[in-house]
Design a protein around this motif. Structure first.
Motif, PDB file in Angstrom:
ATOM      1  N   LEU A   1       0.871  -1.171   0.000  1.00 41.52           N
ATOM      2  CA  LEU A   1       0.000   0.000   0.000  1.00 41.52           C
ATOM      3  C   LEU A   1       0.908   1.220   0.000  1.00 41.52           C
ATOM      4  CD1 LEU A   1      -3.124   0.595   2.253  1.00 41.52           C
ATOM      5  CD2 LEU A   1      -1.468   2.401   1.812  1.00 41.52           C
ATOM      6  N   ALA A   2       0.746   2.073  -1.002  1.00 42.54           N
ATOM      7  CA  ALA A   2       1.625   3.236  -1.145  1.00 42.54           C
ATOM      8  C   ALA A   2       0.842   4.538  -1.032  1.00 42.54           C
ATOM      9  CB  ALA A   2       2.363   3.181  -2.486  1.00 42.54           C
ATOM     10  N   PHE A   3       1.492   5.531  -0.452  1.00 44.16           N
ATOM     11  CA  PHE A   3       0.992   6.902  -0.421  1.00 44.16           C
ATOM     12  C   PHE A   3       2.084   7.830  -0.920  1.00 44.16           C
ATOM     13  CE2 PHE A   3      -1.909   5.274   2.956  1.00 44.16           C
ATOM     14  CZ  PHE A   3      -3.113   5.708   2.405  1.00 44.16           C
ATOM     15  N   GLU A   4       1.697   9.041  -1.318  1.00 44.75           N
ATOM     16  CA  GLU A   4       2.690  10.007  -1.781  1.00 44.75           C
ATOM     17  C   GLU A   4       2.417  11.384  -1.171  1.00 44.75           C
ATOM     18  OE1 GLU A   4       0.720  10.894  -6.132  1.00 44.75           O
ATOM     19  OE2 GLU A   4       1.965   9.112  -5.913  1.00 44.75           O
ATOM     20  N   PRO A   5       2.523  11.500   0.153  1.00 44.29           N
ATOM     21  CA  PRO A   5       2.262  12.778   0.814  1.00 44.29           C
ATOM     22  C   PRO A   5       3.368  13.794   0.575  1.00 44.29           C
ATOM     23  CG  PRO A   5       3.137  11.213   2.384  1.00 44.29           C
ATOM     24  CD  PRO A   5       2.952  10.456   1.094  1.00 44.29           C
ATOM     25  N   GLY A   6       2.984  15.024   0.344  1.00 40.66           N
ATOM     26  CA  GLY A   6       3.943  16.121   0.251  1.00 40.66           C
ATOM     27  C   GLY A   6       3.623  17.135   1.327  1.00 40.66           C
ATOM     28  N   LYS A   7       2.480  17.798   1.142  1.00 39.43           N
ATOM     29  CA  LYS A   7       2.043  18.818   2.091  1.00 39.43           C
ATOM     30  C   LYS A   7       1.938  18.256   3.507  1.00 39.43           C
ATOM     31  CE  LYS A   7      -1.179  21.432   0.518  1.00 39.43           C
ATOM     32  NZ  LYS A   7      -2.533  21.889   0.087  1.00 39.43           N
ATOM     33  N   PHE A   8       1.423  17.040   3.636  1.00 43.19           N
ATOM     34  CA  PHE A   8       1.237  16.450   4.959  1.00 43.19           C
ATOM     35  C   PHE A   8       2.558  16.342   5.716  1.00 43.19           C
ATOM     36  CE2 PHE A   8       1.025  12.781   7.829  1.00 43.19           C
ATOM     37  CZ  PHE A   8      -0.074  13.106   8.598  1.00 43.19           C
ATOM     38  N   LEU A   9       3.636  16.050   5.011  1.00 46.94           N
ATOM     39  CA  LEU A   9       4.931  15.858   5.670  1.00 46.94           C
ATOM     40  C   LEU A   9       5.648  17.173   5.966  1.00 46.94           C
ATOM     41  CD1 LEU A   9       6.501  12.738   3.892  1.00 46.94           C
ATOM     42  CD2 LEU A   9       5.189  12.844   6.023  1.00 46.94           C
ATOM     43  N   VAL A  10       5.539  18.158   5.071  1.00 44.57           N
ATOM     44  CA  VAL A  10       6.406  19.334   5.219  1.00 44.57           C
ATOM     45  C   VAL A  10       5.703  20.664   5.439  1.00 44.57           C
ATOM     46  CG1 VAL A  10       8.235  18.245   3.860  1.00 44.57           C
ATOM     47  CG2 VAL A  10       6.593  19.748   2.710  1.00 44.57           C
ATOM     48  N   SER A  11       4.395  20.746   5.187  1.00 48.41           N
ATOM     49  CA  SER A  11       3.729  22.051   5.263  1.00 48.41           C
ATOM     50  C   SER A  11       3.860  22.697   6.630  1.00 48.41           C
ATOM     51  CB  SER A  11       2.253  21.920   4.890  1.00 48.41           C
ATOM     52  OG  SER A  11       1.615  23.184   4.941  1.00 48.41           O
ATOM     53  N   GLU A  12       3.484  21.968   7.670  1.00 48.58           N
ATOM     54  CA  GLU A  12       3.496  22.544   9.017  1.00 48.58           C
ATOM     55  C   GLU A  12       4.903  22.749   9.566  1.00 48.58           C
ATOM     56  OE1 GLU A  12      -0.032  21.134  11.623  1.00 48.58           O
ATOM     57  OE2 GLU A  12       0.338  19.488  10.209  1.00 48.58           O
ATOM     58  N   SER A  13       5.886  22.187   8.903  1.00 44.60           N
ATOM     59  CA  SER A  13       7.266  22.373   9.357  1.00 44.60           C
ATOM     60  C   SER A  13       7.810  23.739   8.956  1.00 44.60           C
ATOM     61  CB  SER A  13       8.167  21.290   8.748  1.00 44.60           C
ATOM     62  OG  SER A  13       8.487  21.591   7.395  1.00 44.60           O
ATOM     63  N   GLY A  14       7.131  24.415   8.034  1.00 41.36           N
ATOM     64  CA  GLY A  14       7.698  25.602   7.417  1.00 41.36           C
ATOM     65  C   GLY A  14       7.188  26.920   7.978  1.00 41.36           C
TER      66      GLY A  14
END
Length: 401
Positions: A256-269
């Motif tokens: 099962l694959a996912f491809e998160p972008g915003k979920f991983l880095v948005s709140e870090s910035g």
């Protein structure tokens, strides 16, 4: 990260500047993997387009994630950052067959969303495993620009074209090892994922040699205080159950694959900008900062409501301000927003500035793109220098008249 740390970074590295908290990225990664801990084979492929700074990519690789890319350049950046080719998936849209072939030579997973390109590639390279991107015809996402799974979208192969898809696969004798979808970004209702997953399962059942099913991403993150977000834990529970049932009926355990972008880095910035001037008109108080949509276009392009905090005066009385930039176009970051009292020289921090912020920056008005800093192990690390005048002219060719 606390406000004193951010303020010190602004003093040390100047403004405007992007700051990313590596520890928040790690927390988000662990949260997602924990939500799907009951899945036997889970693969999280970070969507590089959200933030491709190679130091960030290197850190994401360090966490154990794979990489989702949309261009050959992102593939090359991923390889440079240390990702193994087999841990990179390439999901382009509208690129040439030549680019896809060049990426295939690098050994990464190919994902195709066009019947014509699929047939051409399969005819020439039938032994190269290919994933197929399906359009589930589900309208989802927080903005029409980021809703990509609906019937009028340019992304994916329509589920109604499945018979044509199967005919191409049969005629070329190509190997299909994955099925993929992406419905959009900023999705709140997890039932959208569940509904789309059932559509994806229906397509997947028609292929005998799959290795993985990729459910894309699009998880909603909170942009302001008390904002709602995707319930990852509930999604993990519900989708895991359906995925396990599918695998049991399919006859083997798939990944099962996912491809998160915003979920991983948005709140870090955080995006830090200095206030150049306070301008009072008959109806509005403007806080004019040393930036514009050349550095942060999300509020103008998507209507993003990002929190803005005056870190120079955190205890000040709140007043109403319209925060605007220095670009010679309307570049309003916020209208009549309650912010602690602002004076010239104060530093404002824009939250949720980790995803699709620096990546969409430009040199409009011949302004320099800002520096980037990574906060890791209680230390600020410069990971991109601020541009200088020579960067504006570097690739220009001066001719004689």
């Amino acid at each position: 990260m606390n406000q004193d740390t951010l303020l010190q970074i602004a003093k040390d590295y100047g403004s405007p500047v992007y700051v990313y908290d590596a520890h928040k990225m790690e927390t988000q990664y662990k949260r997602l993997t924990a939500a799907f801990s009951k899945v036997k084979h889970l693969k999280v492929n970070y969507a590089a387009k959200a933030l491709t700074n190679i130091s960030v990519l290197k850190f994401i690789n360090h966490l154990g994630a794979g990489l989702d890319t949309v261009s050959i350049q992102e593939v090359q950046l991923g390889l440079l950052a240390g990702f193994q080719a087999e841990n990179i998936i390439y999901t382009p849209n509208g690129v040439s067959l030549e680019e896809i072939e060049n990426v295939a030579k690098l050994g990464v997973q190919i994902n195709i969303d066009n019947l014509s390109i699929l047939e051409q590639f399969g005819t020439k390279h039938p032994k190269v495993p290919v994933c197929i991107r399906i359009n589930p015809h589900i309208m989802a996402g927080g903005n029409t620009n980021i809703s990509v799974g609906h019937i009028d979208s340019k992304f994916g192969i329509s589920i109604h074209q499945t018979p044509l898809l199967l005919r191409i696969v049969e005629n070329t004798n190509m190997t299909i090892n994955g099925i993929h979808m992406h419905t959009g970004s900023d999705i709140l209702d997890i039932d959208v994922f569940i509904q789309a997953s059932e559509i994806l399962f229906d397509v997947a059942r028609q292929f005998d040699n799959l290795e993985f099913i990729d459910f894309g991403s699009g998880f909603k993150v909170p942009y302001k205080e008390n904002d709602i977000e995707t319930n990852i834990e509930e999604l993990g529970e519900k989708l895991t159950e359906r995925f396990q049932t599918f695998c049991k009926n399919y006859g083997k355990d798939l990944t099962l694959a996912f491809e998160p972008g915003k979920f991983l880095v948005s709140e870090s910035g955080y995006f830090l900008a200095k206030v150049n001037a306070i301008k009072q008109t008959t109806s509005t108080v403007f806080a004019q900062i040393d930036s514009g949509f050349n550095h942060l276009i999300r509020p103008m392009l998507y209507g993003a409501q990002q929190d803005i905090v005056n870190i120079s005066n955190p205890e000040g009385k709140q007043r109403f301000y319209s925060v605007v930039g220095y670009i010679c176009e309307t570049d309003t970051f916020a209208n009549n927003r309650r912010i602690n009292e602002i004076t010239e020289g104060d530093v404002l921090a824009f939250k949720n500035a980790g995803a699709y912020c620096f990546m969409m920056a430009s040199n409009y008005n011949s302004r320099y793109r800002p520096a980037e800093v990574l906060w890791y192990n209680e230390t600020a690390h410069l990971i991109r220098k601020r541009e200088v005048f020579e960067d504006l002219t570097r690739n220009q060719v001066l001719i004689e008249f």
